[in-house]
Every structure is written in C-alpha cells, then in structure tokens.
Design a protein around this motif. Structure first.
Motif, PDB file in Angstrom:
ATOM      1  N   ARG A 185       0.844  -1.212   0.000  1.00  0.00           N
ATOM      2  CA  ARG A 185       0.000   0.000   0.000  1.00  0.00           C
ATOM      3  C   ARG A 185       0.872   1.252   0.000  1.00  0.00           C
TER       4      ARG A 185
ATOM      5  N   ARG B  33      -8.749   3.634   2.371  1.00  0.00           N
ATOM      6  CA  ARG B  33      -7.778   2.672   2.890  1.00  0.00           C
ATOM      7  C   ARG B  33      -8.182   1.246   2.488  1.00  0.00           C
ATOM      8  N   LYS B  36      -8.003   0.619  -1.276  1.00  0.00           N
ATOM      9  CA  LYS B  36      -6.636   0.396  -1.764  1.00  0.00           C
ATOM     10  C   LYS B  36      -6.183  -1.024  -1.447  1.00  0.00           C
ATOM     11  N   TYR B  37      -6.526  -1.487  -0.246  1.00  0.00           N
ATOM     12  CA  TYR B  37      -6.163  -2.862   0.095  1.00  0.00           C
ATOM     13  C   TYR B  37      -6.941  -3.856  -0.754  1.00  0.00           C
TER      14      TYR B  37
END
Lengths: 196, 150
Positions: A185, B33, B36-37
């Motif tokens: 990430r 978040r 994106k994961y």
C-alpha cells in the motif's frame, strides 16, 4: 449434518487408499489435485520455472514414497504443502539465499501513511502501469512474506493452515501478512502521488 | 520473530481490519484505505507465476511409479541373495556336522563288495558338491540368483 471438512477428509482417505492400493491413475489424480498449491509455494519461493518444476517433482516423489506414513492428522493438502515448503527451504539454504528479513516492529508505523481521499478502485484496477509496479514490488518482498501472501490470498489457506505448513507461529504469519500488505500500500501511495 | 498482536497498537489495529475487510469483494466499504487494500488483494489473487507445464501430472506420476518399481526390484534381488546365501551356509554346516555319518554310510557300501569303486564314489560326491557350490556363489555375486519373475 455433513460438514465440508468431513467431506474433504473422506475424499482424502479415498484418494490415499487408492494410491496405496496402486489403483491405475490414482497417483496422477493426486498430483493433478495438488499440483497448483505446490507450484504456487515453490514458484513463489524460487521464482525460476526449471527449479520449480524439479522441486515440484521431487515433492511428489517424496509424497509417493512416504504416503504410507501419512496419518490423517492434518488435511492432505497441508501435509503435501509442508513437504513442498521444506524441500524448497532446503534448496534455498543450500544456495545460501536468505528467506526472511530481520523483524523491526517500528517499521509497522513507518508503513502506515495516511490513506488520503477519493480512491477510485475501478479506475485503479484498470491501470496496467500501477498493476505492473505493484507486481514488481511484490517480487521485492522477502521470500517467506511473499509466499505467505500467496498462500493466504491466492490459495485461500487460513492462518492456522499456513502455520502448519511453514512451522511459523500464527502471530508471525499475521505479522508477515500485515507488513507485506502495508508495504504494497505504501508503494501504491507513492505511485499515485507521482501520477497525480 | 516476535508474536504479532494487531490489537496492541490502535493504528495497526485499524490497518489490520482494513486489510482483512479488503479480502471480501462483496463488502460495501467506501474508505480509501480499504479500497486500496482491495486492489492489492485482487492483485495478490492474480500474482505473476510461471505456468504449470503441460502434462506435468502424468509425467510426475510415471516417474514416481518407475522409482517405486526400481526400489521393489532391488529389494527382491537382495532377498533372493539372502535366501541362497542362507541355504549355502546351512549346507556347509550340515556337511561339517553330518559328513562323518555320510562317510560311514559309504563304508557300509564298501563292506558289501564294491570296494574297487569306493574312492571314485567318494570323490564324485565331493566333486559334484564343489561344482554346485561354485556355481551358486558365482550366481550370487553376478546378481542372477534364481529368477521368480513372470
């Protein structure tokens, strides 16, 4: 109620019995059923198709030789995966290739950058350059971390199953998963920052 | 490697939860978040791996069965050698312990009036025994043994 685990265990017993009785095609069926898992583990660790093929064959030769010792204490796929992992580990040790990096707990916070706003998942999924960059970053991860990520996400093994295969503690498996994904990430954030 | 408890540190705990939620594509999370994961999870489900060779299962199974057959073949030969060796040893021991009785039996033949042929008979028996024993030992070392294969 007939659970999925019970059904799978019965399938394992039937297959093992057929192989031990030397039923025609039984061992080939076993190889076909588990070659994917073995191949993923080994290829993720050695990253060379010729070595992968040789080690994968060696794994199944060992399985064929020692199948009479298998006691159904774990699932057949876990037992076979353990053989694949230990053979590959020995191969890497003989070649003096490091497989883990030293643990640094502070590194966790370093990887936790702010998430940012408005991430378009579908647009990012279609971005070939981003995908290629993430794959390159995945290849740079330490061997064990890379392997655990593959077992968890591609082969959909549970943390206890991965712990059985690798003989690592469940907490260590979680740490590898966390650090590997956080690192990917962080790389994505850096790339998106460059693109923006 | 230290044991990892994702709940010790609040920031790490949030990150871990986002990572785990991302594994489920049907989750309706909207925070960047987790999204994106989710992209990372999708990529990890399709990693760059070399393909499995065509007919790998068939070739591997054939190789395993050949290896097993060779191992059984060697075992059979060693068992044959062991058996013949044991027979030879028993024969020698028998000769040592009972040879005297056998010669005594030959003496009784002499007393019935075949004295002229006695030495011939004794030495014939000894010669035959030597030939047999030599052939046996020769076969043992050449690995031929007694074939029981179909």
């Amino acid at each position: 109620m007939y659970s999925k685990e019970a059904s799978s265990g019965d399938d394992d017993r039937t297959l093992v019995d057929r192989v031990l009785r030397r039923a025609p095609g039984a061992f080939e069926a076993l190889v076909r059923q588990y070659q994917g898992l073995c191949w993923h583990i080994i290829n993720r660790m050695v990253r060379n198709p010729d070595d992968t093929r040789e080690l994968c064959q060696e794994t199944f030769l060992r399985v064929h030789l020692r199948l009479h010792q298998y006691r159904f204490e774990s699932a057949l796929k876990t037992w076979i995966a353990q053989v694949a992992y230990s053979i590959t580990l020995r191969h890497l040790e003989r070649k003096r290739i490091p497989i883990v990096e030293p643990d640094n707990i502070e590194m966790h916070d370093d990887l936790l950058c702010d998430a940012g706003d408005d991430f378009d998942l579908e647009a990012a999924s279609a971005d070939e350059e981003l995908a290629a960059a993430l794959r390159r970053e995945l290849e740079k991860l330490p061997t064990v971390q890379r392997t655990i990520l593959t077992l968890y996400h591609l082969d959909e093994l549970t943390i206890p199953e991965i712990a059985d295969i690798t003989s690592l503690a469940a907490g260590t498996i979680k740490s590898h998963l966390f650090r590997g994904r956080a690192r990917l990430r962080a790389k994505m954030e850096a790339l998106l920052g460059e693109i923006a | 490697m230290n044991t990892f408890d994702p709940f010790e540190n609040e920031r790490i705990r949030r990150e871990w939860i986002a990572q785990e939620k991302s594994c489920r594509d049907d989750d309706d999370a909207h925070d960047s978040r987790t999204l994106k994961y989710r992209l990372i999870s999708r990529m990890l489900r399709d990693p760059p791996l070399d393909p499995i060779p065509f007919k790998f299962a068939a070739q591997t199974a054939a190789r395993a069965e050949l290896a097993a057959e060779l191992e059984n073949d060697t075992l059979e030969r060693w068992l044959e050698r062991g058996l013949l060796g044991a027979l030879a040893v028993v024969g020698c021991i028998s000769l040592l312990y009972f040879g005297g009785n056998w010669l005594g039996g030959l003496d009784s033949l002499r007393s019935t009036g075949v004295q002229a042929f006695e030495p011939f008979r004794v030495w014939s028996i000894v010669a035959a025994g030597c030939v047999f024993f030599s052939k046996l030992v020769g076969n043992l070392f050449s690995g031929k043994g007694v074939s029981m294969r179909r």
